[in-house]
Design a protein around this motif. Structure first.
Motif, mmCIF file in Angstrom:
data_model
loop_
_atom_site.group_PDB
_atom_site.id
_atom_site.type_symbol
_atom_site.label_atom_id
_atom_site.label_comp_id
_atom_site.label_asym_id
_atom_site.label_seq_id
_atom_site.Cartn_x
_atom_site.Cartn_y
_atom_site.Cartn_z
ATOM 1 N N ASP A 48 32.989 32.597 37.012
ATOM 2 C CA ASP A 48 34.051 31.950 36.238
ATOM 3 C C ASP A 48 34.307 30.562 36.796
ATOM 4 N N PHE A 49 34.433 30.479 38.124
ATOM 5 C CA PHE A 49 34.612 29.191 38.811
ATOM 6 C C PHE A 49 33.800 29.237 40.097
ATOM 7 N N PHE A 50 33.165 28.116 40.439
ATOM 8 C CA PHE A 50 32.327 28.070 41.637
ATOM 9 C C PHE A 50 32.516 26.745 42.349
ATOM 10 N N CYS A 51 32.699 26.819 43.664
ATOM 11 C CA CYS A 51 32.770 25.643 44.522
ATOM 12 C C CYS A 51 31.579 25.721 45.474
ATOM 13 N N ALA A 52 30.580 24.856 45.247
ATOM 14 C CA ALA A 52 29.358 24.875 46.052
ATOM 15 C C ALA A 52 29.633 24.505 47.510
ATOM 16 N N ILE A 58 35.321 32.273 42.187
ATOM 17 C CA ILE A 58 36.602 32.802 41.734
ATOM 18 C C ILE A 58 36.358 33.508 40.411
ATOM 19 N N GLU A 59 36.726 34.767 40.366
ATOM 20 C CA GLU A 59 36.558 35.581 39.169
ATOM 21 C C GLU A 59 37.925 35.995 38.649
ATOM 22 N N LEU A 60 38.111 35.873 37.344
ATOM 23 C CA LEU A 60 39.319 36.340 36.690
ATOM 24 C C LEU A 60 38.970 37.562 35.858
#
Length: 115
Positions: A48-52, A58-60
């Protein structure tokens, strides 16, 4: 990244849930001090969201995840084996406790333990 993965990621971004849209408004443009991407391919998954920079996923999870807890656990384990840290939140947490969700993400980025 293949063109098929890119197209799938675009499609997922256009079908964002209200919770994903809300959280994205606080993650985009390095507002928390780190760059996040939406619906980022981590084959065979899409985060869902990724910070390399911090290998942070981050999963919702919403109602579509009911009854899929085993799959979600397996998926988390697969991502962790790649060195990623996975934070999971329920959609309702974003709507009812956005500041608490953001604080957990800030602490993870800063490398501080949860309190």
């Amino acid at each position: 990244m293949s063109s098929l993965q890119t197209q799938r990621a675009r499609t997922l971004r256009h079908k964002s849930t209200p919770a994903e849209e809300t959280l994205w408004q606080h993650l985009r443009n390095r507002q928390l001090g780190a760059k996040f991407r939406r619906q980022h391919p981590l084959p065979p998954f899409y985060a869902d969201f990724f910070c390399a920079e911090h290998l942070l996923v981050i999963e919702l999870d919403g109602s579509s995840h009911l009854g899929r807890e085993g799959y979600d656990l397996w998926r988390t384990q697969q991502l962790e084996q790649r060195g990623c840290k996975v934070l999971r939140f329920q959609n309702w947490e974003v709507h009812r406790n956005l500041e608490g969700v953001l604080e957990q993400i800030r602490q993870e980025i800063a490398g501080k333990p949860e309190q």
